[in-house]
Design a protein around this motif. Sequence first.
Motif, PDB file in Angstrom:
ATOM      1  N   LYS A  89       0.834  -1.206   0.000  1.00 45.05           N
ATOM      2  CA  LYS A  89       0.000   0.000   0.000  1.00 45.05           C
ATOM      3  C   LYS A  89       0.870   1.259   0.000  1.00 45.05           C
ATOM      4  O   LYS A  89       0.517   2.275  -0.622  1.00 45.05           O
ATOM      5  N   ALA A  90       2.002   1.203   0.680  1.00 46.80           N
ATOM      6  CA  ALA A  90       2.902   2.361   0.693  1.00 46.80           C
ATOM      7  C   ALA A  90       3.505   2.573  -0.703  1.00 46.80           C
ATOM      8  O   ALA A  90       3.658   3.710  -1.160  1.00 46.80           O
ATOM      9  N   ALA A  91       3.838   1.482  -1.365  1.00 45.92           N
ATOM     10  CA  ALA A  91       4.344   1.604  -2.738  1.00 45.92           C
ATOM     11  C   ALA A  91       3.266   2.210  -3.639  1.00 45.92           C
ATOM     12  O   ALA A  91       3.536   3.133  -4.415  1.00 45.92           O
ATOM     13  N   ASP A  92       2.019   1.736  -3.500  1.00 42.89           N
ATOM     14  CA  ASP A  92       0.914   2.282  -4.301  1.00 42.89           C
ATOM     15  C   ASP A  92       0.726   3.778  -4.029  1.00 42.89           C
ATOM     16  O   ASP A  92       0.475   4.555  -4.955  1.00 42.89           O
ATOM     17  N   ALA A  93       0.836   4.169  -2.756  1.00 39.69           N
ATOM     18  CA  ALA A  93       0.667   5.589  -2.407  1.00 39.69           C
ATOM     19  C   ALA A  93       1.748   6.440  -3.085  1.00 39.69           C
ATOM     20  O   ALA A  93       1.476   7.550  -3.555  1.00 39.69           O
ATOM     21  N   HIS A  94       2.968   5.916  -3.155  1.00 37.01           N
ATOM     22  CA  HIS A  94       4.039   6.651  -3.840  1.00 37.01           C
ATOM     23  C   HIS A  94       3.768   6.764  -5.336  1.00 37.01           C
ATOM     24  O   HIS A  94       3.968   7.812  -5.947  1.00 37.01           O
ATOM     25  N   HIS A  95       3.311   5.650  -5.920  1.00 39.05           N
ATOM     26  CA  HIS A  95       3.005   5.677  -7.360  1.00 39.05           C
ATOM     27  C   HIS A  95       1.935   6.736  -7.644  1.00 39.05           C
ATOM     28  O   HIS A  95       2.055   7.526  -8.579  1.00 39.05           O
ATOM     29  N   LYS A  96       0.897   6.745  -6.806  1.00 42.32           N
ATOM     30  CA  LYS A  96      -0.167   7.733  -6.998  1.00 42.32           C
ATOM     31  C   LYS A  96       0.387   9.151  -6.825  1.00 42.32           C
ATOM     32  O   LYS A  96       0.071  10.057  -7.593  1.00 42.32           O
ATOM     33  N   ALA A  97       1.259   9.327  -5.822  1.00 42.20           N
ATOM     34  CA  ALA A  97       1.816  10.658  -5.533  1.00 42.20           C
ATOM     35  C   ALA A  97       2.672  11.159  -6.699  1.00 42.20           C
ATOM     36  O   ALA A  97       2.679  12.354  -7.013  1.00 42.20           O
ATOM     37  N   ILE A  98       3.380  10.256  -7.336  1.00 37.90           N
ATOM     38  CA  ILE A  98       4.196  10.666  -8.488  1.00 37.90           C
ATOM     39  C   ILE A  98       3.286  11.213  -9.592  1.00 37.90           C
ATOM     40  O   ILE A  98       3.637  12.177 -10.282  1.00 37.90           O
ATOM     41  N   GLY A  99       2.097  10.642  -9.686  1.00 35.64           N
ATOM     42  CA  GLY A  99       1.141  11.084 -10.700  1.00 35.64           C
ATOM     43  C   GLY A  99       0.556  12.464 -10.463  1.00 35.64           C
ATOM     44  O   GLY A  99      -0.001  13.057 -11.380  1.00 35.64           O
ATOM     45  N   ALA A 133       9.417 -13.696 -11.286  1.00 35.23           N
ATOM     46  CA  ALA A 133       8.403 -14.624 -11.797  1.00 35.23           C
ATOM     47  C   ALA A 133       7.031 -14.375 -11.180  1.00 35.23           C
ATOM     48  O   ALA A 133       6.028 -14.838 -11.718  1.00 35.23           O
ATOM     49  N   SER A 134       6.978 -13.639 -10.079  1.00 34.10           N
ATOM     50  CA  SER A 134       5.687 -13.413  -9.406  1.00 34.10           C
ATOM     51  C   SER A 134       4.904 -12.227  -9.973  1.00 34.10           C
ATOM     52  O   SER A 134       3.815 -11.921  -9.481  1.00 34.10           O
ATOM     53  N   VAL A 135       5.472 -11.538 -10.960  1.00 34.68           N
ATOM     54  CA  VAL A 135       4.737 -10.439 -11.605  1.00 34.68           C
ATOM     55  C   VAL A 135       4.633 -10.717 -13.106  1.00 34.68           C
ATOM     56  O   VAL A 135       5.439 -11.464 -13.657  1.00 34.68           O
ATOM     57  N   PRO A 136       3.655 -10.103 -13.793  1.00 32.42           N
ATOM     58  CA  PRO A 136       3.543 -10.314 -15.241  1.00 32.42           C
ATOM     59  C   PRO A 136       4.788  -9.814 -15.982  1.00 32.42           C
ATOM     60  O   PRO A 136       5.420  -8.836 -15.572  1.00 32.42           O
ATOM     61  N   LYS A 137       5.096 -10.497 -17.074  1.00 32.44           N
ATOM     62  CA  LYS A 137       6.258 -10.155 -17.894  1.00 32.44           C
ATOM     63  C   LYS A 137       6.276  -8.665 -18.275  1.00 32.44           C
ATOM     64  O   LYS A 137       7.319  -8.008 -18.227  1.00 32.44           O
ATOM     65  N   GLN A 138       5.102  -8.141 -18.651  1.00 30.11           N
ATOM     66  CA  GLN A 138       5.065  -6.749 -19.113  1.00 30.11           C
ATOM     67  C   GLN A 138       5.515  -5.771 -18.027  1.00 30.11           C
ATOM     68  O   GLN A 138       6.128  -4.743 -18.322  1.00 30.11           O
ATOM     69  N   THR A 139       5.197  -6.111 -16.777  1.00 30.97           N
ATOM     70  CA  THR A 139       5.588  -5.239 -15.661  1.00 30.97           C
ATOM     71  C   THR A 139       7.114  -5.159 -15.563  1.00 30.97           C
ATOM     72  O   THR A 139       7.677  -4.108 -15.250  1.00 30.97           O
ATOM     73  N   VAL A 140       7.778  -6.290 -15.826  1.00 29.00           N
ATOM     74  CA  VAL A 140       9.252  -6.340 -15.794  1.00 29.00           C
ATOM     75  C   VAL A 140       9.816  -5.566 -16.990  1.00 29.00           C
ATOM     76  O   VAL A 140      10.770  -4.788 -16.853  1.00 29.00           O
ATOM     77  N   MET A 141       9.190  -5.775 -18.137  1.00 33.92           N
ATOM     78  CA  MET A 141       9.673  -5.096 -19.346  1.00 33.92           C
ATOM     79  C   MET A 141       9.481  -3.576 -19.249  1.00 33.92           C
ATOM     80  O   MET A 141      10.275  -2.811 -19.801  1.00 33.92           O
ATOM     81  N   ASP A 142       8.434  -3.147 -18.527  1.00 37.26           N
ATOM     82  CA  ASP A 142       8.237  -1.701 -18.335  1.00 37.26           C
ATOM     83  C   ASP A 142       9.419  -1.098 -17.568  1.00 37.26           C
ATOM     84  O   ASP A 142       9.846   0.026 -17.853  1.00 37.26           O
ATOM     85  N   VAL A 143       9.933  -1.843 -16.576  1.00 34.80           N
ATOM     86  CA  VAL A 143      11.106  -1.361 -15.832  1.00 34.80           C
ATOM     87  C   VAL A 143      12.309  -1.303 -16.770  1.00 34.80           C
ATOM     88  O   VAL A 143      13.004  -0.287 -16.863  1.00 34.80           O
ATOM     89  N   TYR A 144      12.517  -2.415 -17.488  1.00 39.76           N
ATOM     90  CA  TYR A 144      13.666  -2.482 -18.390  1.00 39.76           C
ATOM     91  C   TYR A 144      13.637  -1.340 -19.419  1.00 39.76           C
ATOM     92  O   TYR A 144      14.632  -0.632 -19.616  1.00 39.76           O
ATOM     93  N   ASN A 145      12.494  -1.177 -20.054  1.00 36.93           N
ATOM     94  CA  ASN A 145      12.400  -0.162 -21.112  1.00 36.93           C
ATOM     95  C   ASN A 145      12.570   1.253 -20.575  1.00 36.93           C
ATOM     96  O   ASN A 145      13.193   2.100 -21.225  1.00 36.93           O
ATOM     97  N   ILE A 197       8.577   0.942  -8.636  1.00 36.34           N
ATOM     98  CA  ILE A 197       7.618   0.986  -7.523  1.00 36.34           C
ATOM     99  C   ILE A 197       6.376   0.165  -7.872  1.00 36.34           C
ATOM    100  O   ILE A 197       5.877  -0.622  -7.066  1.00 36.34           O
ATOM    101  N   VAL A 198       5.917   0.317  -9.121  1.00 32.69           N
ATOM    102  CA  VAL A 198       4.747  -0.442  -9.561  1.00 32.69           C
ATOM    103  C   VAL A 198       5.058  -1.938  -9.532  1.00 32.69           C
ATOM    104  O   VAL A 198       4.258  -2.748  -9.050  1.00 32.69           O
ATOM    105  N   MET A 199       6.241  -2.311 -10.010  1.00 28.68           N
ATOM    106  CA  MET A 199       6.609  -3.732 -10.003  1.00 28.68           C
ATOM    107  C   MET A 199       6.676  -4.242  -8.559  1.00 28.68           C
ATOM    108  O   MET A 199       6.169  -5.330  -8.253  1.00 28.68           O
ATOM    109  N   GLY A 200       7.277  -3.445  -7.671  1.00 28.56           N
ATOM    110  CA  GLY A 200       7.376  -3.858  -6.259  1.00 28.56           C
ATOM    111  C   GLY A 200       6.008  -4.096  -5.649  1.00 28.56           C
ATOM    112  O   GLY A 200       5.812  -5.056  -4.901  1.00 28.56           O
ATOM    113  N   SER A 201       5.063  -3.247  -5.994  1.00 22.39           N
ATOM    114  CA  SER A 201       3.744  -3.380  -5.369  1.00 22.39           C
ATOM    115  C   SER A 201       2.980  -4.587  -5.894  1.00 22.39           C
ATOM    116  O   SER A 201       2.043  -5.058  -5.258  1.00 22.39           O
ATOM    117  N   LYS A 202       3.380  -5.108  -7.057  1.00 24.31           N
ATOM    118  CA  LYS A 202       2.684  -6.297  -7.598  1.00 24.31           C
ATOM    119  C   LYS A 202       3.326  -7.613  -7.144  1.00 24.31           C
ATOM    120  O   LYS A 202       2.770  -8.689  -7.376  1.00 24.31           O
TER     121      LYS A 202
END
Length: 312
Positions: free
Chosen positions: A61-71, A259-271, A211-216
């Motif tokens: 939830k703290a990670a989600d709050a940061h993601h929202k705050a960045i927005g 492996a516990s998050v969707p591939k796209q979430t990892v690729m978003d970090v990489y990209n 942060i998004v990847m961490g929260s998932k």
Amino acid sequence: DQIGDAAKKLGDASYDFAKEVDWNNGVFLQAPGSFQPLKALKAIDKMIEMGAAADPELLKKAADAHHKAIGSISGPNGVTSRADWDAVNAALGRVVASVPKQKVMDVYDAVKDITDPKVPAYMKSLVNGADAEKAYQGFLEFKDVVAANQVTTASAAATVPTGDKIGTAAKALSDASYPFIKDIDWLSDIYLKPLPGKTAPETLKAIDKMIVMGSKMDGNLLKAAAEAHHKAIGSIDATGVTSPEDYEAVNAALGRIVASVPKQTVMDVYNSMAKIVDPSVTNNMFSKVNPLDALSAAKGFYTFKDVVEAVQ
Ligand code: DGD
Ligand code: CLA
Ligand code: PID
Ligand code: PID
Ligand code: PID
Ligand code: PID
Ligand code: PID
Ligand code: PID
């Protein structure tokens, strides 16, 4: 809850200060005093221990709050909205309340140990001093509410998978890459240098993806990864290199959280990282190690990732 209510009062006392801080200032990448990598690693280790002891749901939830705050960032200083400022404070207060007091004080003491005593006054000199004092007064009242809601015993340790495919693959990855790990200068200050040509807002975009990847991530596996890092820090040699066994355990733990998050979430970090890391940075890193060791490590990684992807 009480911490949520207290965070609103903290916001009343601290948002003026928050608006005055130049969050885009590059000074925040510097060590807060003389550069002491082994002592700094000790401080990070205390944060890892605190993170491993925290309630995984509250961390998410703290990670989600940061993601929202960045927005909701606006203006040249990079400040988030008042509502999101309060939400971040509330979420972090709840994280703090989910670990025993001593774990929090251990972080404070270890960070204090690497912080030049002149740093707080210098920070204060960059803002309206009265607003900083008002914010600190607010923090003092907030912390009493956190303390009143704080657990007194640490949560149970994570469950670590055994005999899984990622664990087996991590052994091969570690054998292929440990020589490269030994070539790296872990005690260099180069990792605190700004990324060439990148602004804070650009860098923050990539951090947001992490942060998004961490929260998932699976909470138990994230906790296990933190515990594996803590153990690995405990076995470093004079050059900062951990033992082969602990290195392998870290690789296994990180493969499992990926492996516990969707591939796209990892690729978003990489990209997003690829956008801010100039090839000159990678080439410079490569130039400082034995090229055959780096190539062996890279080959190991590309084999490992297929195993991770297969169970993802
Ligand atoms: C501060 C703290 C902020 C300083 C920022 C330094 C942190 C740098 C972190 C770098 C870590 C590395 C991570 C990154 C790695 C990158 C990898 C590539 O300004 C103190 C003294 C000690 C200060 C240092 C300790 C700070 C610990 C902060 C927690 C750690 C968080 C971790 C951060 C890392 C990242 C997170 C993810 O405490 O603190 C200011 C205080 O300084 C001022 O001192 C206090 C006294 O402690 C207190 O006892 C009291 O005297 C107070 O109060 C003054 O001053 C008086 C009255 O008593 C009050 O009632 C009130 O009236 C007040 O005055 C009003 O002025
Ligand atoms: Mg954060 C803390 C920036 C993401 C979890 N984080 C901090 C602060 C710094 C910061 C402001 C460390 C330096 C410090 O103590 O200054 N974080 C920051 C950025 C981002 C981020 C820029 C980018 C997105 N964090 C992030 C994520 C997580 C965390 C994703 C995981 C969910 N972060 C986290 C924790 C803690 C931080 C658990 C802390 O404990 C630490 C902190 O704030 O310690 C106090 C001083 C702090 C501030 C200026 C922030 C406001 C503090 C209060 C409300 C008011 C100010 C009082 C006074 C004037 C100064 C502080 C004195 C101190 C002794 C308390
Ligand atoms: C003083 C004097 C008294 C009055 C007083 C006083 C002040 C004491 C203070 C103070 C204590 C204090 C503590 C603070 C602690 C901050 C802790 C920050 C922790 C950061 C972490 C980071 C991380 C992560 C994260 C989770 C990951 C691991 C990590 C997992 C599983 C001096 C006022 C009482 C500010 C934990 C979160 C991402 C490492 O005592 O007279 O002023 O401040 O990545 O974990 O993923
Ligand atoms: C104490 C004493 C013990 C008892 C105790 C105790 C309490 C410790 C506590 C506590 C520690 C603590 C920490 C908190 C920290 C809050 C930090 C908030 C940060 C908010 C940010 C918001 C933002 C953004 C964002 C990124 C942007 C900048 C911003 C850029 C580059 C004392 C109870 C153990 C609450 C950073 C995210 C969008 C501003 O230890 O006896 O109670 O609370 O826009 O970045 O633009
Ligand atoms: C004083 C006296 C007491 C009263 C008091 C007092 C004041 C203390 C103060 C103050 C402390 C203080 C601290 C502040 C801390 C701000 C921390 C901000 C962190 C921002 C970051 C941003 C970033 C990025 C990012 C990634 C980039 C790097 C960065 C790369 C590779 C004196 C009032 C208590 C203001 C980390 C996220 C984009 C840097 O104590 O009596 O007044 O203020 O760009 O990564 O580029
Ligand atoms: C390429 C070309 C193809 C072949 C190919 C190829 C390569 C792709 C690659 C690659 C992808 C890739 C991905 C990597 C991803 C790394 C992700 C890191 C994430 C870090 C995080 C950090 C954090 C935390 C943490 C938890 C906290 C939040 C944070 C909570 C709740 C190009 C080979 C396929 C390397 C998430 C963990 C502490 C932010 O495609 O032809 O080569 O690498 O603090 O959350 O506490
Ligand atoms: C890929 C392509 C997609 C499919 C996909 C995919 C996979 C991504 C993956 C993956 C990313 C990933 C990352 C891993 C990273 C491992 C990192 C290990 C680090 C170990 C360290 C150990 C240590 C220490 C320590 C601190 C010391 C230094 C040391 C100091 C200062 C590609 C599946 C999505 C596995 C750092 C901790 C003690 C060395 O994206 O199509 O599969 O895995 O001693 O620090 O001394
Ligand atoms: C190349 C060409 C391809 C083949 C290839 C290739 C090589 C790429 C390479 C390479 C990339 C690379 C990267 C390396 C990265 C190392 C990162 C280390 C980070 C260490 C840190 C340590 C620390 C701390 C700490 C906290 C302190 C600060 C520090 C404070 C406040 C070119 C082979 C694929 C090696 C972060 C934790 C103690 C700095 O791609 O064809 O070869 O290497 O002290 O905090 O003090």
